[in-house]
Structure formats: C-alpha cells, structure tokens
Design a protein around this motif. Structure first.
Motif, short mmCIF file in Angstrom:
data_model
loop_
_atom_site.label_atom_id
_atom_site.label_comp_id
_atom_site.label_asym_id
_atom_site.label_seq_id
_atom_site.Cartn_x
_atom_site.Cartn_y
_atom_site.Cartn_z
N TYR A 42 0.84 -1.19 0.00
CA TYR A 42 0.00 0.00 0.00
C TYR A 42 0.87 1.24 0.00
N SER A 47 -3.46 3.25 -0.37
CA SER A 47 -4.05 2.74 -1.60
C SER A 47 -3.20 1.58 -2.12
N PRO A 48 -3.80 0.58 -2.78
CA PRO A 48 -3.01 -0.54 -3.32
C PRO A 48 -1.98 -0.06 -4.35
#
Length: 164
Positions: free
Chosen positions: A72, A105-106
């Motif tokens: 992430y 966020s990925p």
C-alpha cells in the motif's frame, strides 16, 4: 502560479532529472525506510519570466519492510523551487504538517494517480509490476462482468434459428 504544462526539458535533461530524484530521496528517505514508487513533475512557472522555476511533483511512496515493499502506498504533491543548481521545498512546513493526499491505496493504483499530473518522470520496477498485475485483475473482472450481463437466452434463440 500559472501552470504552463509539461516542459520537456525535465525529461530530456538527465542531470536535472537525476538532481530531482536525489533531492526527493534525501528529503523523503532520510532513514532508508521509504521506497519511491513513481514520480511525475510539471513546471509551474515560466523560467523566462523569473530567475527561479517552481516544479510541482506528485510522488507515490511506500515503506520497505525488510527486503519487501509494503503493498500500500501514500501520495503527496510537493512544490520545489529550482534556482540555479539549488533545489528546495517551497513549503517545508506543509510536508511536515499535512497528511498525504492519498493514504493506504493498493500499489497497482500508484502509476495512474501519478500520471494524472504529467507523464511519469520515474517509475519503480515494483510500481510497473503492480500496475501490470492490477490490469490483469481488472481485465479478468471486466470479462466476468460482461459474462454476467450476456443475454441468457442467446444460446436458446440461436439454436432455434439453426433448426429452421
């Protein structure tokens, strides 16, 4: 500040590009635990009008965990002033006080987010790999979605037409 769009000299000047990346590493990765995923840059001032150039950088970064990279990332924008050979943050306090624009966020989304500012100046191997894997997952999900909305009677009617 008026945006003047992407200025190609940052992409063609290897020394300026290298100085920017070294500045980011020194500024953000002072203890060796930060990993830059992707960086985009846009010139914000016209160097012909002022003696200094202001650059907006969009940076996606994550942490190193031993030999692996956290899946992430966080994203932030920085304004950097270039005056001659010197680079410095326009607002160092904002970097210290403000939270990142994107948090947790990925990694497969890092490249898209950075690219929304400008063509990437630099992309890590991890960001390239994560984006490619994310694209594969997205394509598989899209194929499943299309399958789920196909006409359930298509096969039935096609067979009926062939019999006549």
């Amino acid at each position: 500040m008026e945006e003047t769009g992407i200025n190609e000299d940052i992409y063609t000047s290897e020394s300026l590009r290298q100085r920017m990346l070294e500045f980011l590493k020194k500024t953000l990765d002072y203890d060796g635990s930060i990993h830059l995923l992707a960086v985009a840059i846009r010139r914000m001032t016209d160097k012909n009008v002022t003696e200094e150039t202001i650059w907006r950088l969009r940076v996606a970064l994550t942490y190193r965990e031993g030999n692996s990279i956290n899946p992430y990332w966080d994203g932030t924008e920085l304004d950097i002033i270039e005056e001659g050979e010197e680079l410095r943050l326009l607002d160092e306090q904002a970097l210290a006080d403000e939270p990142p624009m994107i948090e947790g966020s990925p990694n497969e989304l890092a490249l898209d987010w950075v690219s929304a500012l400008a063509n990437p100046l630099w992309i890590s191997d991890e960001a390239r790999k994560a984006a490619a894997e994310g694209l594969d997952v997205h394509e598989a999900m899209e194929a499943e979605r299309r399958k789920s909305i196909e006409d359930p009677f298509e096969h039935y009617f096609n067979e009926g037409l062939n019999k006549e």
